[in-house]
Design a protein around this motif. Structure first.
Motif, PDB file in Angstrom:
ATOM      1  N   HIS A  25      15.712 156.467  60.626  1.00 39.31           N
ATOM      2  CA  HIS A  25      15.969 157.180  59.380  1.00 39.31           C
ATOM      3  C   HIS A  25      17.268 157.983  59.412  1.00 39.31           C
ATOM      4  O   HIS A  25      17.350 159.076  58.858  1.00 39.31           O
ATOM      5  CB  HIS A  25      14.781 158.066  58.993  1.00 39.31           C
ATOM      6  N   ALA A  63      16.823 161.819  58.032  1.00 35.87           N
ATOM      7  CA  ALA A  63      15.785 162.169  57.058  1.00 35.87           C
ATOM      8  C   ALA A  63      14.573 162.733  57.788  1.00 35.87           C
ATOM      9  O   ALA A  63      14.178 162.237  58.843  1.00 35.87           O
ATOM     10  CB  ALA A  63      15.383 160.942  56.245  1.00 35.87           C
ATOM     11  N   ASP A  64      14.000 163.806  57.233  1.00 41.48           N
ATOM     12  CA  ASP A  64      12.796 164.409  57.810  1.00 41.48           C
ATOM     13  C   ASP A  64      11.654 163.406  57.800  1.00 41.48           C
ATOM     14  O   ASP A  64      11.556 162.563  56.912  1.00 41.48           O
ATOM     15  CB  ASP A  64      12.378 165.650  57.016  1.00 41.48           C
ATOM     16  N   GLN A  65      10.784 163.499  58.799  1.00 47.30           N
ATOM     17  CA  GLN A  65       9.614 162.638  58.897  1.00 47.30           C
ATOM     18  C   GLN A  65       8.366 163.506  58.883  1.00 47.30           C
ATOM     19  O   GLN A  65       8.312 164.483  59.619  1.00 47.30           O
ATOM     20  CB  GLN A  65       9.661 161.822  60.185  1.00 47.30           C
ATOM     21  N   LEU A  76       8.723 161.348  55.291  1.00 49.86           N
ATOM     22  CA  LEU A  76       9.659 161.497  54.181  1.00 49.86           C
ATOM     23  C   LEU A  76       9.049 162.387  53.107  1.00 49.86           C
ATOM     24  O   LEU A  76       7.889 162.232  52.747  1.00 49.86           O
ATOM     25  CB  LEU A  76       9.996 160.130  53.572  1.00 49.86           C
ATOM     26  N   LYS A  77       9.845 163.360  52.650  1.00 52.45           N
ATOM     27  CA  LYS A  77       9.395 164.233  51.576  1.00 52.45           C
ATOM     28  C   LYS A  77      10.616 164.737  50.817  1.00 52.45           C
ATOM     29  O   LYS A  77      11.739 164.671  51.314  1.00 52.45           O
ATOM     30  CB  LYS A  77       8.571 165.400  52.115  1.00 52.45           C
ATOM     31  N   SER A 112      11.490 168.189  48.868  1.00 52.13           N
ATOM     32  CA  SER A 112      11.078 169.535  48.467  1.00 52.13           C
ATOM     33  C   SER A 112      11.409 169.821  47.014  1.00 52.13           C
ATOM     34  O   SER A 112      10.661 170.508  46.326  1.00 52.13           O
ATOM     35  CB  SER A 112      11.759 170.587  49.343  1.00 52.13           C
ATOM     36  N   ASP A 133      14.503 165.256  51.984  1.00 47.85           N
ATOM     37  CA  ASP A 133      14.909 166.323  52.903  1.00 47.85           C
ATOM     38  C   ASP A 133      15.487 165.719  54.178  1.00 47.85           C
ATOM     39  O   ASP A 133      15.025 164.670  54.642  1.00 47.85           O
ATOM     40  CB  ASP A 133      13.712 167.205  53.259  1.00 47.85           C
ATOM     41  N   PHE A 134      16.488 166.387  54.759  1.00 51.16           N
ATOM     42  CA  PHE A 134      17.147 165.892  55.962  1.00 51.16           C
ATOM     43  C   PHE A 134      17.575 167.057  56.848  1.00 51.16           C
ATOM     44  O   PHE A 134      17.548 168.214  56.414  1.00 51.16           O
ATOM     45  CB  PHE A 134      18.353 165.015  55.585  1.00 51.16           C
ATOM     46  N   HIS A 135      17.948 166.738  58.089  1.00 53.58           N
ATOM     47  CA  HIS A 135      18.407 167.752  59.030  1.00 53.58           C
ATOM     48  C   HIS A 135      19.481 167.157  59.942  1.00 53.58           C
ATOM     49  O   HIS A 135      19.498 165.949  60.169  1.00 53.58           O
ATOM     50  CB  HIS A 135      17.234 168.300  59.851  1.00 53.58           C
ATOM     51  N   VAL A 194      21.395 166.463  63.589  1.00 49.10           N
ATOM     52  CA  VAL A 194      21.050 166.309  65.004  1.00 49.10           C
ATOM     53  C   VAL A 194      22.374 166.147  65.761  1.00 49.10           C
ATOM     54  O   VAL A 194      23.229 165.368  65.348  1.00 49.10           O
ATOM     55  CB  VAL A 194      20.168 165.062  65.241  1.00 49.10           C
TER      56      VAL A 194
END
Length: 73
Positions: free
Chosen positions: A30, A44-46, A48-49, A51, A57-59, A61
């Motif tokens: 992702h 992408a955050d796992q 998947l959502k 907000s 939503d993502f972060h 790394v």
């Protein structure tokens, strides 16, 4: 931060085909965007959502990033 163009920058839809992204020796799924030169990826955050109900939503790394092309048959 490094130049955001060139072969060290990878987007999920940049037209270069499927690739595997490895960060610090571990495969990561992702990945939306990554820069192997700068050592940063946006994932992408796992699970998947969204907000805000619209954008996933993502972060970020950071680490040693390797991108490998996946052959298609």
């Amino acid at each position: 931060m490094s130049d955001q163009s060139g072969e060290h920058v990878h987007y999920w839809d940049d037209g270069r085909g499927r690739r595997e992204v490895i960060i610090d020796g571990k495969p990561v799924t992702h990945v939306i965007w990554c820069d192997t030169k700068a050592g940063i990826a946006v994932v992408a955050d796992q699970p998947l959502k969204a907000s805000d109900g619209d954008t996933v939503d993502f972060h970020p790394v950071w680490g040693e990033i390797t991108v490998l092309a996946l052959e298609t048959s």
